[in-house]
Design a protein around this motif. Structure first.
Motif, PDB file in Angstrom:
ATOM      1  N   THR A  73     -44.438  81.606  23.376  1.00  0.00           N
ATOM      2  CA  THR A  73     -44.485  80.346  22.700  1.00  0.00           C
ATOM      3  C   THR A  73     -45.263  80.549  21.304  1.00  0.00           C
ATOM      4  O   THR A  73     -44.781  79.652  20.073  1.00  0.00           O
ATOM      5  N   GLN A  74     -46.484  81.359  21.230  1.00  0.00           N
ATOM      6  CA  GLN A  74     -47.190  81.210  20.241  1.00  0.00           C
ATOM      7  C   GLN A  74     -46.512  81.820  19.016  1.00  0.00           C
ATOM      8  O   GLN A  74     -46.388  81.684  17.647  1.00  0.00           O
ATOM      9  N   TRP A  75     -45.819  82.900  19.312  1.00  0.00           N
ATOM     10  CA  TRP A  75     -44.912  83.846  18.495  1.00  0.00           C
ATOM     11  C   TRP A  75     -43.787  83.011  17.862  1.00  0.00           C
ATOM     12  O   TRP A  75     -43.547  82.966  16.490  1.00  0.00           O
ATOM     13  N   LEU A  76     -43.090  82.116  18.402  1.00  0.00           N
ATOM     14  CA  LEU A  76     -41.980  81.574  18.048  1.00  0.00           C
ATOM     15  C   LEU A  76     -42.520  80.144  17.104  1.00  0.00           C
ATOM     16  O   LEU A  76     -42.249  79.857  16.013  1.00  0.00           O
ATOM     17  N   THR A  77     -43.777  79.578  17.724  1.00  0.00           N
ATOM     18  CA  THR A  77     -44.370  78.770  16.817  1.00  0.00           C
ATOM     19  C   THR A  77     -44.844  79.102  15.501  1.00  0.00           C
ATOM     20  O   THR A  77     -44.801  78.449  14.661  1.00  0.00           O
ATOM     21  N   ALA A  78     -45.390  80.252  15.291  1.00  0.00           N
ATOM     22  CA  ALA A  78     -46.112  80.844  14.170  1.00  0.00           C
ATOM     23  C   ALA A  78     -44.761  81.158  13.017  1.00  0.00           C
ATOM     24  O   ALA A  78     -44.778  81.054  12.115  1.00  0.00           O
ATOM     25  N   ALA A  79     -43.593  81.566  13.810  1.00  0.00           N
ATOM     26  CA  ALA A  79     -42.394  81.953  13.125  1.00  0.00           C
ATOM     27  C   ALA A  79     -42.110  80.743  12.298  1.00  0.00           C
ATOM     28  O   ALA A  79     -41.362  80.652  11.141  1.00  0.00           O
ATOM     29  N   ALA A  80     -41.971  79.372  13.107  1.00  0.00           N
ATOM     30  CA  ALA A  80     -41.587  78.154  12.565  1.00  0.00           C
ATOM     31  C   ALA A  80     -42.508  77.807  11.481  1.00  0.00           C
ATOM     32  O   ALA A  80     -41.949  77.338  10.617  1.00  0.00           O
ATOM     33  N   GLU A  81     -43.768  77.854  11.862  1.00  0.00           N
ATOM     34  CA  GLU A  81     -44.617  77.123  10.802  1.00  0.00           C
ATOM     35  C   GLU A  81     -44.682  78.113   9.531  1.00  0.00           C
ATOM     36  O   GLU A  81     -44.880  77.675   8.245  1.00  0.00           O
ATOM     37  N   ALA A  82     -44.394  79.675   9.621  1.00  0.00           N
ATOM     38  CA  ALA A  82     -44.343  80.276   8.505  1.00  0.00           C
ATOM     39  C   ALA A  82     -43.335  80.140   7.318  1.00  0.00           C
ATOM     40  O   ALA A  82     -43.292  80.462   6.466  1.00  0.00           O
ATOM     41  N   ALA A  83     -42.299  79.376   8.125  1.00  0.00           N
ATOM     42  CA  ALA A  83     -41.024  78.994   7.141  1.00  0.00           C
ATOM     43  C   ALA A  83     -41.353  77.934   6.442  1.00  0.00           C
ATOM     44  O   ALA A  83     -40.390  77.334   5.285  1.00  0.00           O
ATOM     45  N   GLY A  84     -42.408  77.237   6.572  1.00  0.00           N
ATOM     46  CA  GLY A  84     -42.598  76.150   5.467  1.00  0.00           C
ATOM     47  C   GLY A  84     -42.481  74.807   6.089  1.00  0.00           C
ATOM     48  O   GLY A  84     -42.233  74.679   7.219  1.00  0.00           O
ATOM     49  N   ASP A  85     -42.405  73.535   5.331  1.00  0.00           N
ATOM     50  CA  ASP A  85     -42.069  72.356   5.847  1.00  0.00           C
ATOM     51  C   ASP A  85     -40.738  71.919   6.301  1.00  0.00           C
ATOM     52  O   ASP A  85     -40.748  70.811   6.815  1.00  0.00           O
ATOM     53  N   ASP A  86     -39.829  72.506   5.765  1.00  0.00           N
ATOM     54  CA  ASP A  86     -38.448  72.194   6.007  1.00  0.00           C
ATOM     55  C   ASP A  86     -37.957  72.472   7.459  1.00  0.00           C
ATOM     56  O   ASP A  86     -38.002  73.619   7.879  1.00  0.00           O
TER      57      ASP A  86
END
Length: 199
Positions: A73-86
């Motif tokens: 869960t942390q890994w996927l959340t970090a991937a989403a957050e690293a993608a920016g605000d869109d």
């Protein structure tokens, strides 16, 4: 303070080391694919040590699944957050991360769903349900930020794509499962936000 006979100087570190090694073995072989004796040999600990830290093999499985859920869960959340605000970029990043996982030679499917299928017992089912709830929270959050009229419904649809792609990648063909699910997810997101004032 003297160390009691049979105990370790750093129990937390020993427990973490056992858990890390056992997670790899249990994911590779399946929960029922290896007995305690062989598991201990592979991990490099005695049965006594294993039982002292986890009580039973089921205690080890419980700890493994909890840690695995947290890590994924942390890994996927970090991937989403690293993608920016869109939100579209965030959603795409989740599926891109999943495809990288599918491409890993060690990939054996979702450990949580594998466990629920192998051990159809309430404790494992509850852990798996909580894991899926955490995925749903991430995906519904993306849907909400995108302006979907019903973020929970869209989140559940996206969750179905995540788990469906993972099952297909594990049991049919890893090639493109993540990319195809990514395309479907972005199509769903566009459709759900097309008529929204925020979309």
């Amino acid at each position: 303070m003297p160390v009691a006979k049979g105990s370790t100087i750093d129990p937390a570190r020993t427990r973490a080391t056992i858990l890390e090694a056992a997670t790899t073995v249990l994911y590779e072989r399946g929960l029922d694919g290896i007995g305690v004796a062989e598991l201990c040999t592979r991990v490099g600990v005695s049965k006594e040590t294993l039982y002292r830290h986890f009580g039973t093999k089921e205690g080890l499985v419980d700890a493994m699944l909890r840690q695995r859920s947290e890590r994924v869960t942390q890994w996927l959340t970090a991937a989403a957050e690293a993608a920016g605000d869109d939100p579209r970029d965030q959603l795409a990043a989740v599926f891109d991360a999943l495809q990288q996982w599918y491409d890993d030679p060690a990939f054996r499917g979702c450990a949580m769903l594998n466990a629920a299928a192998q051990h159809h017992v309430e404790t494992v089912r509850a852990l798996t349900a909580r894991h899926l709830d955490r995925y749903l929270e991430l995906l519904a959050g993306i849907a909400n930020r995108a302006g979907a009229a019903d973020p929970q419904v869209l989140g559940r649809q996206l969750l179905m794509l995540v788990e469906g792609a993972t099952v297909v990648a594990a049991h049919h063909d890893t090639v493109g499962a993540g990319e195809q699910a990514r395309h479907a997810a972005l199509t769903l997101l566009s459709a759900a936000t097309a008529s929204s004032p925020c979309g």
